[in-house]
Design an enzyme around this catalytic site. Sequence first.
Site, mmCIF file in Angstrom:
data_model
loop_
_atom_site.group_PDB
_atom_site.id
_atom_site.type_symbol
_atom_site.label_atom_id
_atom_site.label_comp_id
_atom_site.label_asym_id
_atom_site.label_seq_id
_atom_site.Cartn_x
_atom_site.Cartn_y
_atom_site.Cartn_z
ATOM 1 N N ILE A 1 -8.816 1.951 -3.566
ATOM 2 C CA ILE A 1 -9.814 0.886 -3.650
ATOM 3 C C ILE A 1 -11.187 1.486 -3.932
ATOM 4 C CG2 ILE A 1 -11.006 -0.901 -2.334
ATOM 5 C CD1 ILE A 1 -8.472 -1.565 -0.940
ATOM 6 N N GLY B 1 -4.683 2.716 -2.144
ATOM 7 C CA GLY B 1 -4.219 1.470 -2.740
ATOM 8 C C GLY B 1 -3.207 1.673 -3.850
ATOM 9 N N ASP C 1 0.004 1.619 -2.106
ATOM 10 C CA ASP C 1 0.333 0.218 -1.814
ATOM 11 C C ASP C 1 1.013 -0.430 -3.018
ATOM 12 O OD1 ASP C 1 -0.833 -0.088 0.827
ATOM 13 O OD2 ASP C 1 -2.797 -0.047 -0.119
ATOM 14 N N GLU D 1 -5.792 6.236 3.844
ATOM 15 C CA GLU D 1 -6.655 5.328 4.589
ATOM 16 C C GLU D 1 -7.215 5.906 5.888
ATOM 17 O OE1 GLU D 1 -4.525 2.659 1.748
ATOM 18 O OE2 GLU D 1 -4.052 4.466 2.901
ATOM 19 N N ASP E 1 -3.635 -1.485 5.141
ATOM 20 C CA ASP E 1 -3.300 -2.881 5.418
ATOM 21 C C ASP E 1 -2.839 -3.671 4.201
ATOM 22 O OD1 ASP E 1 -5.713 -3.067 4.100
ATOM 23 O OD2 ASP E 1 -6.808 -4.018 5.737
#
Length: 277
Positions: free
Chosen positions: A71, A127, A130, A150, A158
């Site tokens: 991110i 991310g 993810d 993270e 998350d």
Amino acid sequence: MEIEGYKSLQIVPHNPKSSVVYVYLNRPSQRNALSSDFFTEFPKALNSLDHNPQVNVIVLSGAGHHFCSGIDLNSLSSLFKDHSSHDRGRSGEKLRRHILGLQDAISAIERCRKPVIASIQGACIGGGVDIITACDIRFCTKDAFFSVKEVDLAITADLGTLQRLPSIVGYGNAVELALTARRFSGLEAKELGLVSRAFNSKHELDEAVRDVAEAIAAKSPLAVIGTKAVLLKSRDLTVEQGLDYVATRNSATLLSNDLHEAVSAQIQKRKPAFSKL
């Protein structure tokens, strides 16, 4: 095929006669860091491709030398401004809704009926992990590198890694990777089972991804989307529940023109030709 313009993505058909479409994370100067635009555009793009009868398989890659560096840190910084409030209850509820929205953008990969193949080179961080854990097939170069990053940013991941990674690499491996945030190579990713195959070069990766995508795209669309749906559903069910689900699903879709065409092609020793979905 009309391709809508996006700020964070580039969508490119493989060739005019192919039903394989390439989706590129398209911020190469930022190593494809995920901006706020991405979280709005990505689910919209996948939904559009899912409903496009000309598309059978989606390849997800990164423009430039990296897949995704996570991110965008500017987006993280904006959280302090957007969700700062003297009312902790309202601020927390607003932040929760924001997180759920980000999660939904990643889960769009699983909602998409068409298979999504991750083609990974360079960095796949935070991310990026993810994203790939939500994909159906993952290939990479041997010199690609990964990190569940993270905890180094004082965040509990998350957006799906902590939920999806354990079933891919095993609980113990997932715990170690998530708590240490250590960097690991494409070769180790292959050993862990995070990727199915690791290649010596980007050229070899591209060729293999293309061949696999085209092979899947040539199969019955009904069988392919059914297989993806059953695998995802069965992940969260007992064996008995999974068997019941596939029996119910196949009772509605098994007796199709695709089945007749597949059997006829086998008997006649020819390639089958299936209708668009």
